[in-house]
Design an enzyme around this catalytic site. Structure first.
Site, short mmCIF file in Angstrom:
data_model
loop_
_atom_site.label_atom_id
_atom_site.label_comp_id
_atom_site.label_asym_id
_atom_site.label_seq_id
_atom_site.Cartn_x
_atom_site.Cartn_y
_atom_site.Cartn_z
N ARG A 61 38.65 6.36 38.23
CA ARG A 61 39.06 7.76 38.38
C ARG A 61 38.76 8.24 39.79
O ARG A 61 37.59 8.48 40.13
CB ARG A 61 38.35 8.65 37.36
CG ARG A 61 38.76 8.40 35.91
CD ARG A 61 38.11 9.45 35.02
NE ARG A 61 38.59 9.35 33.65
CZ ARG A 61 38.34 10.26 32.72
NH1 ARG A 61 37.61 11.32 33.01
NH2 ARG A 61 38.80 10.11 31.50
N ASP A 63 38.61 10.83 42.96
CA ASP A 63 38.38 12.26 43.12
C ASP A 63 39.54 12.93 43.83
O ASP A 63 40.43 12.28 44.39
CB ASP A 63 37.10 12.49 43.94
CG ASP A 63 35.84 12.16 43.17
OD1 ASP A 63 35.89 12.15 41.92
OD2 ASP A 63 34.80 11.90 43.81
N ARG A 212 31.58 7.37 49.33
CA ARG A 212 31.56 8.37 50.40
C ARG A 212 30.13 8.68 50.87
O ARG A 212 29.91 9.04 52.02
CB ARG A 212 32.29 9.63 49.96
CG ARG A 212 33.78 9.40 49.82
CD ARG A 212 34.55 10.71 49.74
NE ARG A 212 34.47 11.32 48.42
CZ ARG A 212 34.42 12.62 48.21
NH1 ARG A 212 34.40 13.47 49.23
NH2 ARG A 212 34.38 13.10 46.98
#
Length: 285
Positions: A61, A63, A212
């Site tokens: 999934r 973002d 990230r």
């Protein structure tokens, strides 16, 4: 939990890509925001003239704002519907979907295949430039501009300490009941001929914000704000460090997802669903 397909249904794998800029992530949301899952499910319902929405299961999934070149999903469709539409379904989806999302292939797969739990690795790329002039306008939606010169050798030295099986709690946004133990198989930087620096980040799975956050820590090493051993010390501390910034999503792309041979799917599904603990750590809760 069983991965068996219900009688009268067939499991279909979708290989797809999308530009994440105008999507609120992959997963459908209650407030009606535009999402990749929502767009594809709606298009599938329309082109097959179905009254029912057939739900997609995805490998990872992504973002809001994150892109995908090699995303994988699966959907269970009635046998009759698949037989009627399979030969023209890909072209019809291309005609219905917006230009920022494409389905490249639709393949019937064994019932044990699960786009999420069958995956044995995911590979992401994060792209950043330290060009003092900024980002090439034609790449601005996919490359982060870092306004400091970056030492790639220092970043790779720091990255080496993060590879392996660890508890990445310091680099993840915690979710209730979810483990943060992951096996980071590859983390390295290369500078392309055009000057863009590209991080390859490959793991069996990722927890929320992990890629990230790792990139943010390594950029701080590359621009001299932190020493080479700092990311490893943050990892060992096991708690979020306010100095670790979650970099912006537009530089991140899911490039590829790997799966085992068909005969290993069932074993992989069970393994992926087991909550992991590190050797010597408590296995509870």
């Amino acid at each position: 939990m069983s991965d068996d397909v219900q009688d009268g249904f067939v499991r279909v794998r979708l290989d797809l890509s999308y530009d994440g800029r105008d999507f609120s992530g992959w997963a459908k949301q209650s407030q009606g925001q535009r999402t990749v899952q929502g767009d594809i499910e709606a298009a599938l319902r329309t082109v097959t003239r179905s009254t029912e929405t057939y739900e997609l299961t995805v490998a990872g999934r992504t973002d809001s704002g994150v892109h995908a070149r090699g995303q994988v999903a699966h959907v269970d469709l009635p046998v009759e519907l698949w037989a009627e539409h399979r030969d023209k379904l890909l072209r019809r989806l291309a005609g219905r979907l917006s230009h920022d999302v494409r389905v490249w292939s639709l393949t019937e797969v064994p019932s044990g295949f699960n786009a999420r739990f069958s995956a044995i690795w995911r590979r992401y790329a994060y792209r950043v430039t330290d060009n003092p002039g900024g980002v090439d306008p034609l790449q601005r939606g996919h490359v982060l501009w870092h306004d400091w010169a970056l030492d790639m050798d220092a970043m790779n030295e720091a990255a080496a300490a993060l590879v392996g099986e660890h508890d990445f709690a310091a680099y993840c946004k915690r979710r209730e009941g979810a483990t943060t133990i992951r096996t980071l198989q590859e983390l390295r930087w290369e500078r392309r001929p055009d000057g863009v620096m590209e991080a390859t980040v490959k793991a069996d799975a990722f927890c929320h914000n992990m890629v990230r956050s790792l990139v943010g820590a390594l950029l701080f090493v590359g621009d001299g704000h932190r020493p080479v051993d700092w990311p490893g010390k943050v990892l060992a501390a096991g708690v979020r460090d306010s100095a670790v910034h979650v970099v912006r999503p537009h530089g991140l792309t899911l490039e590829e997802v790997g799966y085992p041979a068909d005969e290993l799917l069932a074993a992989r599904n069970l393994e992926a669903r087991n909550k992991r603990s590190l050797p010597g750590s408590a296995g509870c809760c």
